[in-house]
Design a protein around this motif. Structure first.
Motif, PDB file in Angstrom:
ATOM      1  N   ALA A  44       0.993  -1.081  -0.095  1.00 11.70           N
ATOM      2  CA  ALA A  44      -0.037  -0.004   0.148  1.00 11.70           C
ATOM      3  C   ALA A  44       0.832   1.265   0.166  1.00 11.70           C
ATOM      4  CB  ALA A  44      -0.903   0.016   1.385  1.00 11.70           C
ATOM      5  N   LYS A  45       1.998   1.216   0.771  1.00 10.23           N
ATOM      6  CA  LYS A  45       2.959   2.441   0.873  1.00 10.23           C
ATOM      7  C   LYS A  45       3.201   2.593  -0.534  1.00 10.23           C
ATOM      8  CE  LYS A  45       4.332   2.821   5.627  1.00 10.23           C
ATOM      9  NZ  LYS A  45       5.581   2.521   6.706  1.00 10.23           N
ATOM     10  N   ALA A  46       3.927   1.579  -1.067  1.00 14.11           N
ATOM     11  CA  ALA A  46       4.680   1.715  -2.462  1.00 14.11           C
ATOM     12  C   ALA A  46       3.656   2.435  -3.715  1.00 14.11           C
ATOM     13  CB  ALA A  46       4.764   0.269  -3.101  1.00 14.11           C
ATOM     14  N   PHE A  47       2.102   1.910  -3.474  1.00 14.44           N
ATOM     15  CA  PHE A  47       1.299   2.606  -4.412  1.00 14.44           C
ATOM     16  C   PHE A  47       1.147   3.920  -4.140  1.00 14.44           C
ATOM     17  CE2 PHE A  47      -3.375   3.729  -5.065  1.00 14.44           C
ATOM     18  CZ  PHE A  47      -3.251   3.458  -6.163  1.00 14.44           C
ATOM     19  N   ALA A  48       1.088   4.393  -2.759  1.00 15.58           N
ATOM     20  CA  ALA A  48       0.805   5.641  -2.347  1.00 15.58           C
ATOM     21  C   ALA A  48       1.982   6.454  -2.812  1.00 15.58           C
ATOM     22  CB  ALA A  48       0.596   5.745  -0.761  1.00 15.58           C
ATOM     23  N   GLU A  49       3.198   5.856  -2.781  1.00 11.81           N
ATOM     24  CA  GLU A  49       4.320   6.728  -3.116  1.00 11.81           C
ATOM     25  C   GLU A  49       4.549   6.944  -4.592  1.00 11.81           C
ATOM     26  OE1 GLU A  49       7.757   4.587  -1.735  1.00 11.81           O
ATOM     27  OE2 GLU A  49       7.277   5.138   0.455  1.00 11.81           O
ATOM     28  N   ARG A  50       3.976   5.925  -5.256  1.00 16.23           N
ATOM     29  CA  ARG A  50       4.216   6.116  -6.797  1.00 16.23           C
ATOM     30  C   ARG A  50       3.184   7.068  -7.371  1.00 16.23           C
ATOM     31  NH1 ARG A  50       3.835   0.512  -6.792  1.00 16.23           N
ATOM     32  NH2 ARG A  50       1.628   0.481  -7.316  1.00 16.23           N
ATOM     33  N   GLU A  51       1.968   7.226  -6.650  1.00 19.72           N
ATOM     34  CA  GLU A  51       0.597   7.939  -7.085  1.00 19.72           C
ATOM     35  C   GLU A  51       0.810   9.442  -6.248  1.00 19.72           C
ATOM     36  OE1 GLU A  51      -1.028   7.676  -9.526  1.00 19.72           O
ATOM     37  OE2 GLU A  51      -0.576   5.530 -10.150  1.00 19.72           O
ATOM     38  N   SER A  52       1.925   9.762  -5.503  1.00 17.45           N
ATOM     39  CA  SER A  52       1.925  10.792  -4.465  1.00 17.45           C
ATOM     40  C   SER A  52       0.646  11.088  -3.624  1.00 17.45           C
ATOM     41  CB  SER A  52       2.201  12.089  -5.472  1.00 17.45           C
ATOM     42  OG  SER A  52       3.375  11.806  -6.377  1.00 17.45           O
ATOM     43  N   LEU A  53       0.385  10.119  -3.039  1.00 20.32           N
ATOM     44  CA  LEU A  53      -0.552  10.203  -2.113  1.00 20.32           C
ATOM     45  C   LEU A  53      -0.296  10.024  -0.585  1.00 20.32           C
ATOM     46  CD1 LEU A  53      -2.904   7.196  -3.689  1.00 20.32           C
ATOM     47  CD2 LEU A  53      -2.853   9.764  -4.440  1.00 20.32           C
ATOM     48  N   TYR A  54      -0.943  10.477   0.264  1.00 22.25           N
ATOM     49  CA  TYR A  54      -0.730  10.224   1.841  1.00 22.25           C
ATOM     50  C   TYR A  54      -1.329   8.912   2.102  1.00 22.25           C
ATOM     51  CZ  TYR A  54       0.289  15.361   2.077  1.00 22.25           C
ATOM     52  OH  TYR A  54       0.552  16.707   1.764  1.00 22.25           O
ATOM     53  N   PHE A  55      -0.806   8.243   3.318  1.00 21.26           N
ATOM     54  CA  PHE A  55      -1.216   6.849   3.406  1.00 21.26           C
ATOM     55  C   PHE A  55      -1.578   6.798   4.886  1.00 21.26           C
ATOM     56  CE2 PHE A  55      -1.782   2.571   3.151  1.00 21.26           C
ATOM     57  CZ  PHE A  55      -0.970   1.741   4.172  1.00 21.26           C
ATOM     58  N   GLU A 107      -4.121  26.683  -7.731  1.00 14.40           N
ATOM     59  CA  GLU A 107      -2.929  27.498  -8.243  1.00 14.40           C
ATOM     60  C   GLU A 107      -1.704  26.890  -7.212  1.00 14.40           C
ATOM     61  OE1 GLU A 107      -3.679  31.288  -6.810  1.00 14.40           O
ATOM     62  OE2 GLU A 107      -5.689  31.569  -8.295  1.00 14.40           O
ATOM     63  N   ASP A 108      -2.301  25.629  -6.590  1.00 15.47           N
ATOM     64  CA  ASP A 108      -1.158  25.379  -5.534  1.00 15.47           C
ATOM     65  C   ASP A 108      -0.693  23.936  -5.859  1.00 15.47           C
ATOM     66  OD1 ASP A 108      -1.237  27.710  -3.616  1.00 15.47           O
ATOM     67  OD2 ASP A 108      -3.346  27.240  -3.638  1.00 15.47           O
ATOM     68  N   ALA A 109      -0.897  23.265  -6.898  1.00 12.33           N
ATOM     69  CA  ALA A 109      -0.083  22.102  -7.367  1.00 12.33           C
ATOM     70  C   ALA A 109       1.141  21.918  -6.886  1.00 12.33           C
ATOM     71  CB  ALA A 109      -0.510  21.748  -8.651  1.00 12.33           C
ATOM     72  N   SER A 110       1.924  22.961  -7.238  1.00 10.44           N
ATOM     73  CA  SER A 110       3.162  22.936  -7.061  1.00 10.44           C
ATOM     74  C   SER A 110       3.559  22.850  -5.608  1.00 10.44           C
ATOM     75  CB  SER A 110       3.810  24.020  -7.583  1.00 10.44           C
ATOM     76  OG  SER A 110       3.635  25.289  -6.909  1.00 10.44           O
ATOM     77  N   LEU A 111       2.946  23.516  -4.587  1.00 13.39           N
ATOM     78  CA  LEU A 111       3.007  23.319  -3.279  1.00 13.39           C
ATOM     79  C   LEU A 111       2.946  22.004  -2.660  1.00 13.39           C
ATOM     80  CD1 LEU A 111       1.387  26.592  -2.076  1.00 13.39           C
ATOM     81  CD2 LEU A 111       3.678  26.173  -2.032  1.00 13.39           C
ATOM     82  N   LEU A 112       1.691  21.342  -3.191  1.00 15.80           N
ATOM     83  CA  LEU A 112       1.450  20.067  -2.767  1.00 15.80           C
ATOM     84  C   LEU A 112       2.560  19.296  -3.307  1.00 15.80           C
ATOM     85  CD1 LEU A 112      -2.372  19.601  -3.807  1.00 15.80           C
ATOM     86  CD2 LEU A 112      -1.423  19.794  -1.600  1.00 15.80           C
ATOM     87  N   ASN A 113       3.006  19.460  -4.487  1.00 16.14           N
ATOM     88  CA  ASN A 113       4.156  18.390  -4.844  1.00 16.14           C
ATOM     89  C   ASN A 113       5.480  18.636  -3.958  1.00 16.14           C
ATOM     90  OD1 ASN A 113       2.848  17.437  -6.885  1.00 16.14           O
ATOM     91  ND2 ASN A 113       3.273  18.826  -8.277  1.00 16.14           N
ATOM     92  N   ARG A 114       5.499  19.798  -3.203  1.00 17.46           N
ATOM     93  CA  ARG A 114       6.682  19.854  -2.441  1.00 17.46           C
ATOM     94  C   ARG A 114       6.393  19.351  -0.863  1.00 17.46           C
ATOM     95  NH1 ARG A 114       6.969  25.133  -4.977  1.00 17.46           N
ATOM     96  NH2 ARG A 114       6.341  26.162  -2.789  1.00 17.46           N
ATOM     97  N   ILE A 115       5.219  19.030  -0.500  1.00 19.05           N
ATOM     98  CA  ILE A 115       5.051  18.521   0.811  1.00 19.05           C
ATOM     99  C   ILE A 115       5.166  16.949   0.420  1.00 19.05           C
ATOM    100  CG2 ILE A 115       3.061  18.196   2.457  1.00 19.05           C
ATOM    101  CD1 ILE A 115       1.719  20.456   1.368  1.00 19.05           C
ATOM    102  N   GLY A 116       5.683  16.180   1.681  1.00 19.37           N
ATOM    103  CA  GLY A 116       6.071  14.732   1.591  1.00 19.37           C
ATOM    104  C   GLY A 116       4.791  13.900   1.057  1.00 19.37           C
ATOM    105  N   CYS A 117       4.967  13.062   0.373  1.00 15.82           N
ATOM    106  CA  CYS A 117       3.772  12.226  -0.019  1.00 15.82           C
ATOM    107  C   CYS A 117       3.167  11.451   0.625  1.00 15.82           C
ATOM    108  CB  CYS A 117       4.226  11.441  -1.310  1.00 15.82           C
ATOM    109  SG  CYS A 117       5.222   9.766  -1.087  1.00 15.82           S
ATOM    110  N   CYS A 118       3.612  10.955   1.728  1.00 14.62           N
ATOM    111  CA  CYS A 118       2.935   9.826   2.400  1.00 14.62           C
ATOM    112  C   CYS A 118       3.203  10.177   3.994  1.00 14.62           C
ATOM    113  CB  CYS A 118       3.700   8.483   2.450  1.00 14.62           C
ATOM    114  SG  CYS A 118       3.702   8.004   0.774  1.00 14.62           S
ATOM    115  N   SER A 119       2.228   9.755   4.815  1.00 15.85           N
ATOM    116  CA  SER A 119       2.152   9.887   6.281  1.00 15.85           C
ATOM    117  C   SER A 119       1.686   8.537   7.004  1.00 15.85           C
ATOM    118  CB  SER A 119       1.158  10.992   6.922  1.00 15.85           C
ATOM    119  OG  SER A 119       1.260  11.071   8.087  1.00 15.85           O
ATOM    120  N   ASN A 120       2.717   8.337   7.743  1.00 10.53           N
ATOM    121  CA  ASN A 120       2.404   6.892   8.454  1.00 10.53           C
ATOM    122  C   ASN A 120       1.413   6.985   9.761  1.00 10.53           C
ATOM    123  OD1 ASN A 120       4.054   5.640   6.643  1.00 10.53           O
ATOM    124  ND2 ASN A 120       5.868   6.118   7.861  1.00 10.53           N
TER     125      ASN A 120
END
Length: 218
Positions: A141-152, A205-218
């Protein structure tokens, strides 16, 4: 004379959607978060239902309007219209049913087809209390979240594990985007970038900001 503060007063309104296959526990996640209730006899959602809850983040009152979308195929044409305006989503699968995790990619495609690219999305592995029946590993699940830039996060609506934390994290990340936009705007005009009280936010307008935030949260 005492000042009167309306019960429904809030600074920001964020629309979130719950998506995923039928039976993964979306409705119970919603009722656990908004009412601290769990219903073992919960029936499949017909069409769309929603509930609200307010919480405070950095001194601001955030009202979450959370839409519970039916997982059954026959309702998908109806519920797709309700993606519109959503700026956060919880994509839910059942950790004991591999097929529900396999369908997550399809749900994610549909979500992204109907929402802005900057939407904040968290992958939720629900029913983590059923450890002896787990069919989807945390690592997969973490691997999928990382590939898709999702939190988990893995949750249990039954025993309330991580439910509040998951919703709060999504809402906090959305608020962080809004706050960063105001800070980066800087100067006298900064306040004009902050939506007025009660305004539904669009983080287009903030897609670039989201991309700079870490992709996952445990």
């Amino acid at each position: 004379m005492a000042s009167y503060k309306p019960e429904d007063e809030y600074d920001y309104l964020f629309k979130l959607v719950l998506i995923g296959d039928s039976g993964v526990g979306k409705s119970n996640l919603l009722s656990r978060f908004t009412k601290n209730e769990f219903n073992l006899e919960s029936k499949s959602t017909i069409g769309v239902e929603f509930a609200t809850k307010s919480l405070t983040i950095d001194g601001k009152v955030i009202k979450a309007q959370i839409w519970d979308t039916a997982g059954q195929e026959r309702y998908r044409a109806i519920t797709s219209a309700y993606y519109r305006g959503a700026i956060g989503a919880l994509l839910v699968y059942d950790v004991t049913r591999l097929a529900t995790f396999g369908n997550a990619a399809r749900w994610l495609r549909e979500l992204r087809d109907h929402t802005d690219p900057s939407i904040v999305v968290m992958l939720i592995g629900n029913k983590s209390d059923l450890r002896h029946l787990v069919a989807v590993s945390t690592e997969d699940a973490k691997a999928f979240a990382e590939r898709e830039s999702l939190y988990f996060m893995e949750t249990s609506a039954l025993d309330a594990t991580n439910v509040e934390k998951a919703f709060t994290e999504v809402l906090s990340q959305i608020y962080r985007v809004v706050s960063r936009r105001a800070v980066e705007a800087g100067g006298v005009g900064a306040s004009s970038n902050i939506p007025s009280r009660g305004e539904t936010l669009n983080v287009r307008e903030d897609a670039s900001l989201l991309n700079r935030i870490g992709c996952c949260s445990n």
